[in-house]
Scaffold this motif. Structure first.
Motif, PDB file in Angstrom:
ATOM      1  N   ARG A 105       3.544  -9.080   1.845  1.00  0.00           N
ATOM      2  CA  ARG A 105       4.740  -8.961   2.462  1.00  0.00           C
ATOM      3  C   ARG A 105       5.950  -9.578   1.768  1.00  0.00           C
ATOM      4  NH1 ARG A 105       5.610  -7.998   8.984  1.00  0.00           N
ATOM      5  NH2 ARG A 105       7.584  -7.581   9.041  1.00  0.00           N
ATOM      6  N   TYR A 228       9.642  -2.228   7.697  1.00  0.00           N
ATOM      7  CA  TYR A 228       8.493  -3.116   7.363  1.00  0.00           C
ATOM      8  C   TYR A 228       8.979  -3.340   5.854  1.00  0.00           C
ATOM      9  CZ  TYR A 228       3.960  -4.495   5.789  1.00  0.00           C
ATOM     10  OH  TYR A 228       2.892  -5.411   5.315  1.00  0.00           O
ATOM     11  N   ARG A 265       1.949   2.814   4.926  1.00  0.00           N
ATOM     12  CA  ARG A 265       0.794   2.452   3.848  1.00  0.00           C
ATOM     13  C   ARG A 265       1.363   2.475   2.510  1.00  0.00           C
ATOM     14  NH1 ARG A 265      -2.769   5.951   3.480  1.00  0.00           N
ATOM     15  NH2 ARG A 265      -2.012   7.455   5.284  1.00  0.00           N
ATOM     16  N   ARG A 268       3.439  -0.875   2.071  1.00  0.00           N
ATOM     17  CA  ARG A 268       2.607  -2.123   2.022  1.00  0.00           C
ATOM     18  C   ARG A 268       1.873  -1.996   0.677  1.00  0.00           C
ATOM     19  NH1 ARG A 268      -2.392  -2.058   6.483  1.00  0.00           N
ATOM     20  NH2 ARG A 268      -2.815  -0.280   4.889  1.00  0.00           N
TER      21      ARG A 268
END
Length: 284
Positions: A105, A228, A265, A268
């Motif tokens: 992250r 995100y 996804r 990420r």
């Protein structure tokens, strides 16, 4: 004539007078014999002690120490008795703990560390995607640095106020349901979070490549907003044939959820690739 008990007796031819010279020699002889007996006994005792000491030394050296000292030459190991192979060295380990692996992250939270290209193919590379056994066909894609142009209602102003850099969109469809997913790119994670939290209005649907215009002209469609890392991502989904979406239209919700999960996804994965590259670099 005689003396008391233990005294000398007369001898023949001495005329009754003791032979004092003979008595003296006999006494001296007895004294010499006693002296030699004492000397001989001491020597024997000394030899016995020496023997005991030697025995103790030999026993001490033969107690399993394995150094061969004190043994007879015939008892020492020969070349045939020595091992032919040396034991393998024991592995050694560093007492310094390795550094923890990078957090993926961290590499998508800030533009300074997120260095991979930001393109349509970086996030939506597949002509088809499968989720939960359902396959969706990719329709049109679009990328623009004019963030507000990819939105409807108040969302454009919110993107601009938080420093949106660009918006990338792609539409996927299946069985009369289409969903456009859009990713808005920011410099920091905080800006992306704030945008998703304040989002009103919504993403503009993207038609083309076999998908007709949908979710326009006041039609009610399902909209979502998430973030995100430094990316805020949005969806708008409805029917390709028109008509409002209700909570009973589970196929629209399912398609939107599949596209939302897919986009998460992909973002990420972008962080994982860069974290893995950084870990390999520190270990070489």
């Amino acid at each position: 004539m005689s003396f008391g008990d233990g005294g000398p007796s007369e001898g023949p031819g001495n005329g009754g007078t003791p032979d004092w010279e003979a008595l003296a020699e006999a006494s001296a002889a007895r004294a010499r014999r006693k002296k030699w007996l004492l000397i001989g006994g001491g020597a024997i005792a000394t030899a016995a002690v020496a023997a005991l000491v030697a025995t103790a030394v030999v026993s001490a050296n033969g107690d399993g120490s394995g150094n061969g000292a004190g043994k007879h030459a015939s008892e020492l190991p020969t070349a045939d008795d020595l091992p032919t192979e040396l034991p393998a060295p024991e592995p050694s380990f560093s007492s310094v703990a390795p550094p923890p692996p990078p957090d993926p992250r961290d590499y998508i939270a800030d533009v300074k560390k997120d260095r991979l290209p930001v393109t349509v193919d970086a996030f939506f590379p597949d002509d088809k995607l499968t989720a939960g056994g359902r396959t969706y066909a990719r329709g049109a894609t679009h990328r623009t640095t004019q963030c507000a142009a990819a939105t409807q209602g108040a969302l454009g102003a919110i993107l601009t106020a938080n420093g949106c850099d660009q918006v990338i969109r792609a539409t996927y469809s299946r069985d009369g349901v289409a969903v456009t997913v859009g990713i808005a790119v920011f410099d920091t994670e905080d800006r992306a979070k704030r945008t998703a939290r304040l989002a009103t209005g919504g993403l503009a649907s993207l038609s083309g490549s076999g998908v007709p215009v949908f979710c326009r002209d006041g039609v009610i469609c399902r909209r979502t907003a998430n973030s995100y890392g430094r990316y805020a991502y949005f969806t708008v989904g409805g029917f390709t044939a028109g008509g409002n979406v209700t909570e009973a239209d589970k196929n629209v919700y399912t398609t939107g959820d599949d596209l939302t999960d897919y986009t998460f996804r992909r973002i990420r994965h972008r962080g994982e690739v860069q974290a893995s590259a950084a870990a390999n670099l520190t270990t070489t």
